[in-house]
Design an enzyme around this catalytic site. Structure first.
Site, PDB file in Angstrom:
ATOM      1  N   GLY A 192       2.788  -1.082   4.295  1.00  0.00           N
ATOM      2  CA  GLY A 192       2.805   0.338   3.977  1.00  0.00           C
ATOM      3  C   GLY A 192       4.222   0.810   3.732  1.00  0.00           C
ATOM      4  N   GLY A 193       4.845   1.399   4.757  1.00  0.00           N
ATOM      5  CA  GLY A 193       6.174   2.016   4.617  1.00  0.00           C
ATOM      6  C   GLY A 193       7.194   1.144   3.899  1.00  0.00           C
ATOM      7  N   SER A 243       3.520  -1.936  10.459  1.00  0.00           N
ATOM      8  CA  SER A 243       4.968  -1.947  10.684  1.00  0.00           C
ATOM      9  C   SER A 243       5.610  -3.303  10.399  1.00  0.00           C
ATOM     10  CB  SER A 243       5.299  -1.476  12.107  1.00  0.00           C
ATOM     11  OG  SER A 243       4.855  -0.142  12.284  1.00  0.00           O
ATOM     12  N   GLU A 277      -6.935   4.568   7.803  1.00  0.00           N
ATOM     13  CA  GLU A 277      -6.755   5.990   7.477  1.00  0.00           C
ATOM     14  C   GLU A 277      -8.003   6.542   6.790  1.00  0.00           C
ATOM     15  OE1 GLU A 277      -2.972   5.522   5.492  1.00  0.00           O
ATOM     16  OE2 GLU A 277      -2.125   4.938   7.426  1.00  0.00           O
ATOM     17  N   GLY A 305       2.442   2.403  10.737  1.00  0.00           N
ATOM     18  CA  GLY A 305       3.363   3.522  10.570  1.00  0.00           C
ATOM     19  C   GLY A 305       4.062   3.950  11.850  1.00  0.00           C
ATOM     20  N   HIS A 318      -9.528   0.929   4.872  1.00  0.00           N
ATOM     21  CA  HIS A 318      -8.266   1.148   5.583  1.00  0.00           C
ATOM     22  C   HIS A 318      -8.512   2.107   6.753  1.00  0.00           C
ATOM     23  CE1 HIS A 318      -4.224   2.488   6.484  1.00  0.00           C
ATOM     24  NE2 HIS A 318      -3.806   1.385   5.901  1.00  0.00           N
ATOM     25  N   ASN A 362       0.871  -1.179   0.000  1.00  0.00           N
ATOM     26  CA  ASN A 362       0.000   0.000   0.000  1.00  0.00           C
ATOM     27  C   ASN A 362       0.908   1.229   0.000  1.00  0.00           C
ATOM     28  OD1 ASN A 362      -1.788   2.050   0.558  1.00  0.00           O
ATOM     29  ND2 ASN A 362      -2.371   1.300   2.585  1.00  0.00           N
ATOM     30  N   TRP A 363       1.047   1.843  -1.170  1.00  0.00           N
ATOM     31  CA  TRP A 363       1.990   2.964  -1.276  1.00  0.00           C
ATOM     32  C   TRP A 363       1.451   4.231  -0.621  1.00  0.00           C
ATOM     33  CZ3 TRP A 363       3.929   2.771  -7.114  1.00  0.00           C
ATOM     34  CH2 TRP A 363       4.535   1.526  -7.343  1.00  0.00           C
ATOM     35  N   LYS A 364       0.174   4.239  -0.294  1.00  0.00           N
ATOM     36  CA  LYS A 364      -0.476   5.440   0.272  1.00  0.00           C
ATOM     37  C   LYS A 364      -0.204   6.651  -0.627  1.00  0.00           C
ATOM     38  CE  LYS A 364      -0.292   3.213   4.717  1.00  0.00           C
ATOM     39  NZ  LYS A 364      -0.198   3.312   6.167  1.00  0.00           N
ATOM     40  N   GLU A 375      -5.222  -4.999  10.710  1.00  0.00           N
ATOM     41  CA  GLU A 375      -4.201  -3.975  10.906  1.00  0.00           C
ATOM     42  C   GLU A 375      -4.482  -3.222  12.207  1.00  0.00           C
ATOM     43  OE1 GLU A 375      -2.309  -2.764   6.942  1.00  0.00           O
ATOM     44  OE2 GLU A 375      -4.156  -1.631   7.114  1.00  0.00           O
TER      45      GLU A 375
HETATM   46  P1  PGA Z   1       2.800   0.347   7.670  1.00  0.00           P
HETATM   47  O1  PGA Z   1       1.313   0.486   7.041  1.00  0.00           O
HETATM   48  O2  PGA Z   1       3.377  -0.927   7.096  1.00  0.00           O
HETATM   49  O3  PGA Z   1       3.531   1.572   7.202  1.00  0.00           O
HETATM   50  O4  PGA Z   1       2.642   0.275   9.137  1.00  0.00           O
HETATM   51  C1  PGA Z   1       0.495  -0.627   6.857  1.00  0.00           C
HETATM   52  C2  PGA Z   1      -0.815  -0.182   6.251  1.00  0.00           C
HETATM   53  O5  PGA Z   1      -1.320   0.880   6.629  1.00  0.00           O
HETATM   54  O6  PGA Z   1      -1.377  -0.878   5.387  1.00  0.00           O
END
Ligand code: PGA
Length: 252
Positions: free
Chosen positions: A233-234, A212, A96, A172, A94, A9-11, A166
């Protein structure tokens, strides 16, 4: 048999050029094996990313879709458009989106149905915030998200869902759920699916962990019997970190 899946997930990261370069590198490095790899770039990069994929086990996905099918919804992107851009997957609900864009369980449920109607595989996200875990409510919260988001689907439609657990406190933050915390929640989700849809549907549902996840902790998380992969994500923004996580699931 349920699938092993690692989705990135590149956000809201990467310019178009950077995104295409990252996708090209990953496309070169992905091996054709039983692991499904999904790249979820920003919408504006989606058709470009989908267009460079040449590997059978690599797919493109959206990070969200609109809760309406089409019409006067300035700035929104429909499930049909995402499908037409070459995507096979879409992340829905998600945390977010739930937090910053006020997505309720009802909205998430509408999006799931539109994704399914347009032949996209929803990656349905659920997870508790820290205060909910500290109050001992994490199981109840995640159960309720899964029920309200998914449990009015037919067994056939439910069979097309991928779930991502998640914990919001791990996203993050650099703090990962322990292998035990992940396994406990994944097993609870699978048991809950079994109560509603039966053992076959439950044991065929892929349940991914997100929060993470890094090359250094992925193996330990993935070795749990109910963890079928990750939503990253990251660490999905670097080809070497992402491929390190993809390769970690091969040890399972
Ligand atoms: P993260 O994000 O790996 O940066 O913690 C995961 C996600 O939000 O899908």
């Amino acid at each position: 048999m349920r699938k092993k899946i690692v989705a990135g997930n590149w956000k809201m990261n990467k310019t178009l050029h950077e995104g295409i370069e990252l996708a090209k590198t990953i496309n070169r490095q992905v091996e054709e094996n039983e692991v499904i790899v999904v790249l979820c770039p920003p919408f504006i990069h989606l058709s470009g990313v989908a267009g460079i994929i040449t590997k059978d086990s690599l797919f493109a996905g959206g990070q969200n879709c609109a809760s309406e099918a089409s019409g006067a919804y300035t700035g929104e992107v429909s499930a049909e458009m995402i499908r037409s851009a070459g995507a096979d997957y879409v992340i829905i609900g998600h945390s977010e989106r739930r937090t910053y864009f006020n997505e309720s369980d009802e909205i998430v449920n509408k999006k799931v149905k539109l994704a399914l109607a347009n032949e996209l595989t929803p990656i349905f996200c659920c997870g508790e915030v820290l205060a909910e875990r500290q109050a001992g409510k994490h199981i109840q919260i995640v159960k309720s998200q899964v029920e309200k988001g998914l449990f009015d689907l037919s067994p056939e439609d439910f069979g097309r869902i991928v779930i991502a657990y998640e914990p919001v406190w791990a996203i993050g933050t650099g703090v990962t759920a322990t292998a035990e915390q992940a396994q406990e929640m994944h097993k609870m989700i699978r048991d809950h699916i079994a109560e509603k849809y039966g053992n076959t549907v439950a044991s065929n549902t892929s349940i991914l962990y997100g929060g993470s996840c890094k090359p250094s902790n992925a193996r330990e998380l993935f070795l749990n019997s109910d963890v079928d992969g990750g939503l990253i994500g990251g660490a999905s923004l670097s080809a070497s970190d992402f491929m390190g996580i993809v390769n970690a699931i091969l040890d399972k």
